[in-house]
Write a protein that holds these residues in place. Structure first.
Motif, short mmCIF file in Angstrom:
data_model
loop_
_atom_site.label_atom_id
_atom_site.label_comp_id
_atom_site.label_asym_id
_atom_site.label_seq_id
_atom_site.Cartn_x
_atom_site.Cartn_y
_atom_site.Cartn_z
N THR A 299 0.97 -1.16 -0.02
CA THR A 299 0.00 -0.20 -0.03
C THR A 299 0.80 1.22 -0.13
O THR A 299 1.93 1.52 1.04
CB THR A 299 -0.71 0.09 1.34
N PRO A 300 0.73 2.04 -0.89
CA PRO A 300 1.44 3.37 -0.91
C PRO A 300 1.32 4.28 0.15
O PRO A 300 0.07 4.65 0.21
CB PRO A 300 1.48 3.69 -2.54
N ARG A 301 2.22 4.84 0.71
CA ARG A 301 1.89 5.75 1.75
C ARG A 301 3.16 6.79 1.66
O ARG A 301 4.36 6.33 1.49
CB ARG A 301 1.76 5.21 3.13
N LEU A 302 2.81 7.87 2.08
CA LEU A 302 4.03 8.94 2.21
C LEU A 302 4.77 8.58 3.65
O LEU A 302 4.08 8.33 4.90
CB LEU A 302 3.17 10.42 2.49
N ASN A 303 5.75 8.34 3.45
CA ASN A 303 6.68 8.14 4.96
C ASN A 303 7.95 8.75 4.96
O ASN A 303 9.09 8.08 5.47
CB ASN A 303 6.95 6.59 4.81
N ARG A 304 8.03 10.06 4.58
CA ARG A 304 9.13 10.76 4.56
C ARG A 304 9.66 11.05 6.02
O ARG A 304 10.84 10.68 6.50
CB ARG A 304 9.17 12.14 3.93
N SER A 305 8.95 11.28 7.16
CA SER A 305 9.21 11.39 8.43
C SER A 305 8.32 10.44 9.32
O SER A 305 7.04 10.18 8.91
CB SER A 305 8.97 12.80 8.81
N GLU A 306 8.72 9.85 10.42
CA GLU A 306 8.01 9.19 11.27
C GLU A 306 8.27 9.36 12.50
O GLU A 306 9.27 8.97 12.97
CB GLU A 306 8.28 7.66 10.85
N CYS B 236 16.35 4.65 0.74
CA CYS B 236 15.41 4.86 1.98
C CYS B 236 14.45 5.95 1.51
O CYS B 236 14.79 6.90 0.68
CB CYS B 236 16.05 5.21 3.12
N GLU B 237 13.22 5.73 1.86
CA GLU B 237 11.98 6.65 1.65
C GLU B 237 11.73 7.67 2.89
O GLU B 237 11.24 8.67 2.62
CB GLU B 237 10.80 5.93 1.46
N GLY B 238 12.53 7.52 3.86
CA GLY B 238 12.05 8.38 5.00
C GLY B 238 13.08 7.94 6.16
O GLY B 238 13.97 6.98 6.09
N LYS B 239 12.76 8.75 7.17
CA LYS B 239 13.42 8.46 8.40
C LYS B 239 12.73 8.91 9.68
O LYS B 239 11.92 9.87 9.75
CB LYS B 239 14.96 9.42 8.34
N TRP B 240 13.07 8.29 10.75
CA TRP B 240 12.30 8.74 12.08
C TRP B 240 12.77 9.96 12.62
O TRP B 240 14.01 10.28 12.14
CB TRP B 240 12.84 7.61 13.09
N ALA B 241 11.70 10.51 13.41
CA ALA B 241 12.08 11.77 14.12
C ALA B 241 12.03 11.49 15.58
O ALA B 241 10.76 10.68 15.61
CB ALA B 241 11.15 12.65 13.61
N ILE B 242 13.00 11.39 16.57
CA ILE B 242 12.57 11.27 17.95
C ILE B 242 12.27 12.49 18.63
O ILE B 242 11.97 12.32 19.75
CB ILE B 242 13.77 10.28 18.57
N HIS B 243 12.24 13.52 17.74
CA HIS B 243 11.94 15.05 18.44
C HIS B 243 11.38 15.67 17.21
O HIS B 243 11.83 15.55 16.20
CB HIS B 243 13.31 15.58 19.11
N PRO B 244 10.30 16.59 17.66
CA PRO B 244 9.79 17.23 16.64
C PRO B 244 10.29 18.19 15.58
O PRO B 244 10.11 18.27 14.47
CB PRO B 244 8.58 18.04 17.23
N SER B 245 11.75 18.59 16.03
CA SER B 245 12.71 19.34 15.37
C SER B 245 13.15 18.58 14.27
O SER B 245 13.55 19.18 13.27
CB SER B 245 13.79 20.11 16.41
N GLN B 246 13.03 17.11 14.21
CA GLN B 246 13.77 16.57 13.04
C GLN B 246 12.60 16.14 12.03
O GLN B 246 13.23 15.74 11.10
CB GLN B 246 14.29 15.07 13.87
N VAL B 247 11.29 16.43 12.26
CA VAL B 247 10.56 16.37 11.34
C VAL B 247 10.61 17.04 9.80
O VAL B 247 10.47 16.52 8.85
CB VAL B 247 8.91 16.69 11.86
#
Ligand code: COA
Ligand code: MG
Length: 326
Positions: free
Chosen positions: A10-17, A252-263
């Motif tokens: 299923t395609p989904r936008l996943n730039r930030s998580e 890769c299609e995206g990356k995690w953010a562990i703090h909102p500043s990384q979004v």
């Protein structure tokens, strides 16, 4: 092309998580209002053992009550080796409504781990008459998970993405590092002196190159999205962007953010630029023209473009359209 056709998840936008601890209810609304593509409400390692039942209740209530807009909504359940995981799945899927999109399974080691969760989820969906099929996000963060990564990636029709959990992976392989992502000063090469350049230079390398690349191959060959995991030093925006860019280059299609500043940093790196999109549209147009003229390969701006170029271009344009309609 192989006779085997890889079916895309299923395609989904996943730039930030964005990771949001299930115990910190004050963060839920903030996450919902942020610019992130995927929110994962965490029941696993960001929640202390005594807090698990309360976090589970918080998360169920948040899935039902918070307005998550067009975000993809995920819950990270506990690992299969804990006494919490079965109740995470049962309570969340029995009590939370249809807004939930995916669940994230941490520390996946074997295909059977995915199979076990699939069995449980399938029964609950049938028993409760749930309409939307829940997808799976799988974290590859152990030596066992990496050794079995191909089988894991193909273990369920629910699988949508593989995530590189760098910190647990480092612990599992007993790597000599305590960073959460990022380079390590001890991983590099010292050049030999040459006639042209007698000075010896030390070049830092990327100690995660193989692992990340290996995971990308397993993901892509099974139609899944590869996603890079956390970067712990949230005060280092430049360091984060460098990590995100090299992950993007590897596929890769995206990356995690562990703090909102990384979004915003992740959204920026993983959004195709205007120039890239325009180029992709030109490639598609040039190839359409070539087909009309009965040619399979043509030149554009002095470079070869062929059927592979059109596929890359179409994927890029599809992503740009998804971003525009978000
Ligand atoms: N989601 C949404 N909002 C968040 C957030 C998150 N994960 N982390 C912080 N915020 C909010 C804060 O509430 C604060 O809001 P305010 O400006 O309205 O006061 C703002 O963002 C800035 O936060 P800051 O004070 O810099 O951070 P903190 O000290 O509150 O929290 C962490 C720092 C790292 C503990 C926190 O970001 C966190 O828990 N991150 C997730 C960690 C996690 O889940 N790890 C497991 C996966 S690796
Ligand atoms: Mg982990």
């Amino acid at each position: 092309m192989s006779f085997t056709i890889v079916e895309e998840a299923t395609p989904r936008l996943n730039r930030s998580e964005l990771a949001v601890p299930g115990s910190r209810t004050e963060l839920f609304e903030k996450a919902a209002k942020s610019a992130v593509d995927v929110v994962f409400l965490d029941l696993e390692d960001a929640v202390a053992p005594d807090d698990k039942p309360r976090a589970r209740k918080n998360v169920i209530q948040a899935i039902n009550d918070v307005d998550w807009g067009s975000k993809v909504l995920s819950v990270r359940i506990n690992g299969l080796d804990t006494p919490y995981m079965y109740r995470d799945v049962v309570d969340v899927l029995e009590q939370a409504g249809e807004r939930l999109d995916v669940i994230m399974i941490p520390k996946v080691g074997t295909a059977a781990d995915v199979y076990a969760v699939d069995m449980l989820v399938t029964q609950i969906e049938a028993a409760k008459g749930r309409k939307k099929r829940i997808g799976f996000e799988l974290i590859i963060e152990s030596a066992l998970g990496m050794a079995n990564v191909d089988a894991v990636a193909g273990a369920s029709k629910r699988n949508e993405s593989l995530h590189f959990g760098v910190a647990d992976y480092a612990a599992s392989i007993k790597a000599r590092t305590t960073n959460i992502g990022g380079p390590n000063v001890e991983y590099g090469v010292l050049t030999d002196p040459t006639e042209d350049d007698p000075t010896r230079h030390y070049h830092w390398g990327d100690m995660w190159h193989y692992a990340l690349s290996r995971m990308v191959i397993a993901a892509r060959s099974n139609g899944l999205r590869p996603i890079d995991g956390p970067f712990g030093d949230f005060s280092d925006a430049e360091g984060y962007k460098a990590q995100a860019r090299r992950a993007a280059v590897l596929g890769c299609e995206g990356k995690w953010a562990i703090h909102p500043s990384q979004v915003a940093l992740a959204n920026d790196v993983f959004t195709p630029s205007e120039a890239e999109i325009a180029k992709a549209r030109r490639v598609i147009a040039a190839m359409e023209q070539a087909f009309k003229e009965g040619k399979g390969a043509v030149s554009l701006d002095g470079r070869l473009i062929d059927i592979a170029s059109i596929r890359q271009a179409e994927a890029l344009v599809a992503k740009a359209d998804r971003i525009a309609t978000r």
